[in-house]
Write a protein that holds these residues in place. Structure first.
Motif, PDB file in Angstrom:
ATOM      1  N   GLN A  15       0.829  -1.208   0.000  1.00  0.00           N
ATOM      2  CA  GLN A  15       0.000   0.000   0.000  1.00  0.00           C
ATOM      3  C   GLN A  15       0.858   1.250   0.000  1.00  0.00           C
ATOM      4  O   GLN A  15       0.583   2.202  -0.739  1.00  0.00           O
ATOM      5  CB  GLN A  15      -0.934   0.015   1.203  1.00  0.00           C
ATOM      6  CG  GLN A  15      -1.810   1.257   1.239  1.00  0.00           C
ATOM      7  CD  GLN A  15      -2.836   1.215   2.341  1.00  0.00           C
ATOM      8  OE1 GLN A  15      -3.367   0.163   2.655  1.00  0.00           O
ATOM      9  NE2 GLN A  15      -3.110   2.358   2.935  1.00  0.00           N
ATOM     10  N   LEU A  16       1.911   1.269   0.800  1.00  0.00           N
ATOM     11  CA  LEU A  16       2.806   2.426   0.819  1.00  0.00           C
ATOM     12  C   LEU A  16       3.450   2.642  -0.545  1.00  0.00           C
ATOM     13  O   LEU A  16       3.547   3.789  -1.021  1.00  0.00           O
ATOM     14  CB  LEU A  16       3.880   2.251   1.889  1.00  0.00           C
ATOM     15  CG  LEU A  16       3.388   2.361   3.332  1.00  0.00           C
ATOM     16  CD1 LEU A  16       4.476   1.913   4.300  1.00  0.00           C
ATOM     17  CD2 LEU A  16       2.944   3.789   3.634  1.00  0.00           C
ATOM     18  N   ARG A  17       3.877   1.571  -1.176  1.00  0.00           N
ATOM     19  CA  ARG A  17       4.462   1.697  -2.520  1.00  0.00           C
ATOM     20  C   ARG A  17       3.431   2.208  -3.515  1.00  0.00           C
ATOM     21  O   ARG A  17       3.744   3.055  -4.361  1.00  0.00           O
ATOM     22  CB  ARG A  17       5.045   0.359  -2.970  1.00  0.00           C
ATOM     23  CG  ARG A  17       6.368   0.040  -2.313  1.00  0.00           C
ATOM     24  CD  ARG A  17       6.948  -1.268  -2.774  1.00  0.00           C
ATOM     25  NE  ARG A  17       8.326  -1.416  -2.298  1.00  0.00           N
ATOM     26  CZ  ARG A  17       8.936  -2.564  -2.131  1.00  0.00           C
ATOM     27  NH1 ARG A  17       8.314  -3.700  -2.409  1.00  0.00           N
ATOM     28  NH2 ARG A  17      10.184  -2.603  -1.696  1.00  0.00           N
ATOM     29  N   ALA A  18       2.189   1.715  -3.428  1.00  0.00           N
ATOM     30  CA  ALA A  18       1.128   2.153  -4.335  1.00  0.00           C
ATOM     31  C   ALA A  18       0.808   3.633  -4.136  1.00  0.00           C
ATOM     32  O   ALA A  18       0.402   4.314  -5.087  1.00  0.00           O
ATOM     33  CB  ALA A  18      -0.132   1.309  -4.115  1.00  0.00           C
ATOM     34  N   ARG A  61      -5.189  -0.373   9.011  1.00  0.00           N
ATOM     35  CA  ARG A  61      -5.589   0.767   9.826  1.00  0.00           C
ATOM     36  C   ARG A  61      -5.010   2.054   9.259  1.00  0.00           C
ATOM     37  O   ARG A  61      -3.922   2.067   8.693  1.00  0.00           O
ATOM     38  CB  ARG A  61      -5.115   0.591  11.263  1.00  0.00           C
ATOM     39  CG  ARG A  61      -5.804  -0.557  11.964  1.00  0.00           C
ATOM     40  CD  ARG A  61      -5.426  -0.618  13.400  1.00  0.00           C
ATOM     41  NE  ARG A  61      -4.008  -0.952  13.535  1.00  0.00           N
ATOM     42  CZ  ARG A  61      -3.399  -1.079  14.688  1.00  0.00           C
ATOM     43  NH1 ARG A  61      -4.042  -0.900  15.809  1.00  0.00           N
ATOM     44  NH2 ARG A  61      -2.119  -1.392  14.742  1.00  0.00           N
ATOM     45  N   ASP A  62      -5.732   3.131   9.451  1.00  0.00           N
ATOM     46  CA  ASP A  62      -5.277   4.455   9.054  1.00  0.00           C
ATOM     47  C   ASP A  62      -4.281   4.936  10.112  1.00  0.00           C
ATOM     48  O   ASP A  62      -4.629   5.048  11.285  1.00  0.00           O
ATOM     49  CB  ASP A  62      -6.466   5.399   8.974  1.00  0.00           C
ATOM     50  CG  ASP A  62      -6.101   6.811   8.571  1.00  0.00           C
ATOM     51  OD1 ASP A  62      -4.891   7.122   8.446  1.00  0.00           O
ATOM     52  OD2 ASP A  62      -7.014   7.612   8.371  1.00  0.00           O
ATOM     53  N   PRO A  63      -3.027   5.227   9.734  1.00  0.00           N
ATOM     54  CA  PRO A  63      -2.037   5.650  10.729  1.00  0.00           C
ATOM     55  C   PRO A  63      -2.385   6.972  11.392  1.00  0.00           C
ATOM     56  O   PRO A  63      -1.858   7.286  12.454  1.00  0.00           O
ATOM     57  CB  PRO A  63      -0.743   5.755   9.925  1.00  0.00           C
ATOM     58  CG  PRO A  63      -1.166   5.910   8.518  1.00  0.00           C
ATOM     59  CD  PRO A  63      -2.479   5.193   8.394  1.00  0.00           C
ATOM     60  N   ASP A  64      -3.288   7.741  10.809  1.00  0.00           N
ATOM     61  CA  ASP A  64      -3.684   9.021  11.399  1.00  0.00           C
ATOM     62  C   ASP A  64      -4.886   8.884  12.327  1.00  0.00           C
ATOM     63  O   ASP A  64      -5.286   9.849  12.963  1.00  0.00           O
ATOM     64  CB  ASP A  64      -4.012  10.035  10.305  1.00  0.00           C
ATOM     65  CG  ASP A  64      -2.788  10.353   9.456  1.00  0.00           C
ATOM     66  OD1 ASP A  64      -1.675  10.397  10.019  1.00  0.00           O
ATOM     67  OD2 ASP A  64      -2.945  10.535   8.241  1.00  0.00           O
ATOM     68  N   GLU A  67      -7.410   6.058  17.350  1.00  0.00           N
ATOM     69  CA  GLU A  67      -7.413   4.826  18.127  1.00  0.00           C
ATOM     70  C   GLU A  67      -6.209   3.930  17.868  1.00  0.00           C
ATOM     71  O   GLU A  67      -6.098   2.865  18.452  1.00  0.00           O
ATOM     72  CB  GLU A  67      -8.698   4.028  17.884  1.00  0.00           C
ATOM     73  CG  GLU A  67      -8.817   3.403  16.509  1.00  0.00           C
ATOM     74  CD  GLU A  67      -9.365   4.327  15.429  1.00  0.00           C
ATOM     75  OE1 GLU A  67      -9.457   3.888  14.278  1.00  0.00           O
ATOM     76  OE2 GLU A  67      -9.689   5.479  15.728  1.00  0.00           O
ATOM     77  N   LEU A  68      -5.295   4.345  17.039  1.00  0.00           N
ATOM     78  CA  LEU A  68      -4.102   3.549  16.738  1.00  0.00           C
ATOM     79  C   LEU A  68      -3.232   3.428  17.980  1.00  0.00           C
ATOM     80  O   LEU A  68      -2.855   4.417  18.590  1.00  0.00           O
ATOM     81  CB  LEU A  68      -3.308   4.204  15.611  1.00  0.00           C
ATOM     82  CG  LEU A  68      -2.074   3.464  15.121  1.00  0.00           C
ATOM     83  CD1 LEU A  68      -2.460   2.120  14.526  1.00  0.00           C
ATOM     84  CD2 LEU A  68      -1.328   4.288  14.106  1.00  0.00           C
ATOM     85  N   ASP A  69      -2.932   2.193  18.398  1.00  0.00           N
ATOM     86  CA  ASP A  69      -2.076   2.026  19.572  1.00  0.00           C
ATOM     87  C   ASP A  69      -0.622   2.230  19.171  1.00  0.00           C
ATOM     88  O   ASP A  69      -0.280   2.222  18.008  1.00  0.00           O
ATOM     89  CB  ASP A  69      -2.282   0.665  20.233  1.00  0.00           C
ATOM     90  CG  ASP A  69      -1.947  -0.505  19.332  1.00  0.00           C
ATOM     91  OD1 ASP A  69      -2.307  -1.613  19.689  1.00  0.00           O
ATOM     92  OD2 ASP A  69      -1.319  -0.317  18.272  1.00  0.00           O
ATOM     93  N   ASP A  70       0.231   2.407  20.159  1.00  0.00           N
ATOM     94  CA  ASP A  70       1.614   2.753  19.855  1.00  0.00           C
ATOM     95  C   ASP A  70       2.589   1.709  20.384  1.00  0.00           C
ATOM     96  O   ASP A  70       3.673   2.059  20.858  1.00  0.00           O
ATOM     97  CB  ASP A  70       1.943   4.135  20.402  1.00  0.00           C
ATOM     98  CG  ASP A  70       1.835   4.195  21.928  1.00  0.00           C
ATOM     99  OD1 ASP A  70       2.418   5.124  22.493  1.00  0.00           O
ATOM    100  OD2 ASP A  70       1.188   3.325  22.523  1.00  0.00           O
TER     101      ASP A  70
END
Length: 76
Positions: A15-18, A61-64, A67-70
């Motif tokens: 996904q990052l490459r795309a 998951r959306d990194p922004d 609710e993203l845990d760390d």
């Protein structure tokens, strides 16, 4: 669990490459599924799926998203 995590790491890199991010192969070669907190190499796992996977991956998951845990707050 290692295979599952590996599949998601691969999906994230794809996904990052795309999206146009430069992801070097030598960096990808250093990625390891063993450094993620969903892996408990000394314990037991219990799986309760709310819905069968059907051979597809869940959306990444959306990194922004708030609710993203760390990873327990650890910085590497």
């Amino acid at each position: 669990m290692v295979l599952w995590t590996t599949r998601y790491i691969d999906a994230a890199v794809a996904q990052l490459r795309a999206e146009g991010h430069e992801i070097r192969d030598e960096d990808v070669a250093r990625l390891s599924p063993l450094k993620h907190k969903n892996l408990n190499v000394l314990g037991r796992y219990s799986f309760t799926a709310t819905q069968p996977a059907g051979g597809t991956l869940r959306p990444l998951r959306d990194p922004d998203a708030a609710e993203l845990d760390d990873e327990d707050g650890a910085e590497d």
